[in-house]
Design a protein around this motif. Structure first.
Motif, PDB file in Angstrom:
ATOM      1  N   PRO A  28      42.084  -0.206 -15.949  1.00  0.00           N
ATOM      2  CA  PRO A  28      40.687   0.265 -15.784  1.00  0.00           C
ATOM      3  C   PRO A  28      41.229   1.776 -16.207  1.00  0.00           C
ATOM      4  O   PRO A  28      40.239   2.468 -16.656  1.00  0.00           O
ATOM      5  CB  PRO A  28      39.795  -0.168 -13.936  1.00  0.00           C
ATOM      6  CG  PRO A  28      40.949  -0.499 -14.086  1.00  0.00           C
ATOM      7  CD  PRO A  28      41.428  -1.361 -14.940  1.00  0.00           C
ATOM      8  N   ARG A  29      42.064   1.995 -16.647  1.00  0.00           N
ATOM      9  CA  ARG A  29      42.507   3.517 -16.635  1.00  0.00           C
ATOM     10  C   ARG A  29      43.115   3.878 -18.636  1.00  0.00           C
ATOM     11  O   ARG A  29      42.419   4.901 -18.671  1.00  0.00           O
ATOM     12  CB  ARG A  29      44.154   3.560 -16.017  1.00  0.00           C
ATOM     13  CG  ARG A  29      44.338   3.618 -14.699  1.00  0.00           C
ATOM     14  CD  ARG A  29      45.467   3.456 -13.604  1.00  0.00           C
ATOM     15  NE  ARG A  29      45.919   2.540 -14.335  1.00  0.00           N
ATOM     16  CZ  ARG A  29      47.254   1.684 -14.039  1.00  0.00           C
ATOM     17  NH1 ARG A  29      48.213   2.544 -13.451  1.00  0.00           N
ATOM     18  NH2 ARG A  29      46.877   0.511 -14.312  1.00  0.00           N
ATOM     19  N   GLN A  30      42.868   2.200 -18.861  1.00  0.00           N
ATOM     20  CA  GLN A  30      43.239   2.280 -20.496  1.00  0.00           C
ATOM     21  C   GLN A  30      41.471   2.237 -21.411  1.00  0.00           C
ATOM     22  O   GLN A  30      41.334   2.268 -22.451  1.00  0.00           O
ATOM     23  CB  GLN A  30      43.725   1.273 -20.931  1.00  0.00           C
ATOM     24  CG  GLN A  30      45.570   1.587 -20.468  1.00  0.00           C
ATOM     25  CD  GLN A  30      45.835   3.437 -21.629  1.00  0.00           C
ATOM     26  OE1 GLN A  30      45.911   3.352 -22.780  1.00  0.00           O
ATOM     27  NE2 GLN A  30      46.731   4.180 -20.432  1.00  0.00           N
ATOM     28  N   LEU A  31      40.938   1.308 -20.614  1.00  0.00           N
ATOM     29  CA  LEU A  31      39.381   1.395 -20.895  1.00  0.00           C
ATOM     30  C   LEU A  31      38.312   1.709 -20.558  1.00  0.00           C
ATOM     31  O   LEU A  31      37.493   1.358 -19.281  1.00  0.00           O
ATOM     32  CB  LEU A  31      39.192  -0.105 -20.762  1.00  0.00           C
ATOM     33  CG  LEU A  31      40.856  -0.883 -21.789  1.00  0.00           C
ATOM     34  CD1 LEU A  31      40.328  -2.654 -21.770  1.00  0.00           C
ATOM     35  CD2 LEU A  31      39.650  -0.608 -23.301  1.00  0.00           C
ATOM     36  N   PRO A  32      37.925   2.382 -21.161  1.00  0.00           N
ATOM     37  CA  PRO A  32      36.530   3.324 -20.738  1.00  0.00           C
ATOM     38  C   PRO A  32      34.918   2.519 -20.405  1.00  0.00           C
ATOM     39  O   PRO A  32      35.601   0.926 -21.150  1.00  0.00           O
ATOM     40  CB  PRO A  32      35.957   4.361 -21.270  1.00  0.00           C
ATOM     41  CG  PRO A  32      36.710   4.031 -22.877  1.00  0.00           C
ATOM     42  CD  PRO A  32      38.000   3.427 -22.113  1.00  0.00           C
ATOM     43  N   PRO A  33      34.583   1.921 -19.038  1.00  0.00           N
ATOM     44  CA  PRO A  33      33.501   0.601 -19.292  1.00  0.00           C
ATOM     45  C   PRO A  33      33.035   0.797 -19.919  1.00  0.00           C
ATOM     46  O   PRO A  33      32.318   1.990 -20.599  1.00  0.00           O
ATOM     47  CB  PRO A  33      33.308   0.884 -17.772  1.00  0.00           C
ATOM     48  CG  PRO A  33      32.877   2.271 -17.214  1.00  0.00           C
ATOM     49  CD  PRO A  33      34.648   2.832 -18.135  1.00  0.00           C
ATOM     50  N   ILE A  34      32.297  -0.014 -20.117  1.00  0.00           N
ATOM     51  CA  ILE A  34      30.979   0.095 -21.229  1.00  0.00           C
ATOM     52  C   ILE A  34      29.532  -0.434 -20.856  1.00  0.00           C
ATOM     53  O   ILE A  34      28.704  -1.320 -21.057  1.00  0.00           O
ATOM     54  CB  ILE A  34      31.140  -0.781 -22.606  1.00  0.00           C
ATOM     55  CG1 ILE A  34      31.168  -2.293 -22.479  1.00  0.00           C
ATOM     56  CG2 ILE A  34      32.000   0.228 -23.694  1.00  0.00           C
ATOM     57  CD1 ILE A  34      31.412  -3.326 -24.046  1.00  0.00           C
TER      58      ILE A  34
END
Length: 174
Positions: A28-34
């Motif tokens: 979650p630190r590397q991928l913004p949620p969608i």
């Protein structure tokens, strides 16, 4: 105030994104949620993107950017790969949008969500500091007019006045 959001599964179905186990769990630190605006707002508030590769300070807009003054941060996938061609799924950036005095006025996010160098393989999100969402979705829907139609020109240095953009990404911070 009433907040209207989609569940992760509903938004994934809406965007046409599969839910299969295709590799390691997402960091979650590397991928913004969608998944929803609320999830994106919570992720931005946590400041995960601030540990990415970021421009040192707010700067004047490049080329014909409609964002005005800003600072861009690239996650590990966007900052390390590639110099040409398609970015890998999971490549993402966050742009802090600022007013002429350098005060934060909003955010924009791009995340490569599917294989392919096309508008529909990117998720776009932009909101102002008051929480008004300007764009949220893939390049096949409303964000096509707002985001994709400009970002498709990332590789055209004659248009942008900058060098090195490609695959819908203008700025790759290393």
């Amino acid at each position: 105030m009433i907040r209207r959001t989609m569940t992760g599964a509903a938004l994934a179905a809406f965007l046409g994104i599969g839910c299969g186990n295709n590799g390691p769990p997402e960091d979650p630190r590397q991928l913004p949620p969608i998944t929803s605006t609320d999830d994106i707002n919570d992720w931005l508030a946590a400041g995960y993107y601030k540990s990415w590769h970021c421009e040192p300070a707010i700067r004047d807009p490049l080329g014909v950017s409609p964002h005005g003054m800003s600072r861009t941060c690239s996650n590990e996938l966007l900052s390390t790969l590639p110099d040409t061609g398609e970015y890998p799924v999971g490549a993402a950036s966050v742009k802090e949008l600022a007013d002429n005095n350098g005060a934060l006025k909003g955010y924009s996010i791009s995340r490569h969500v599917a294989a392919g160098a096309r508008a529909s393989s990117w998720f776009w999100f932009e909101r102002n500091i008051q929480g008004n969402v300007v764009a949220a979705g893939t390049g096949e829907r409303t964000p096509q007019d707002i985001c994709s139609n400009c970002h498709v020109r990332a590789a055209d240095s004659a248009f942008t006045g900058i060098q090195g953009g490609h695959d819908y990404v203008f700025i790759q911070v290393r």
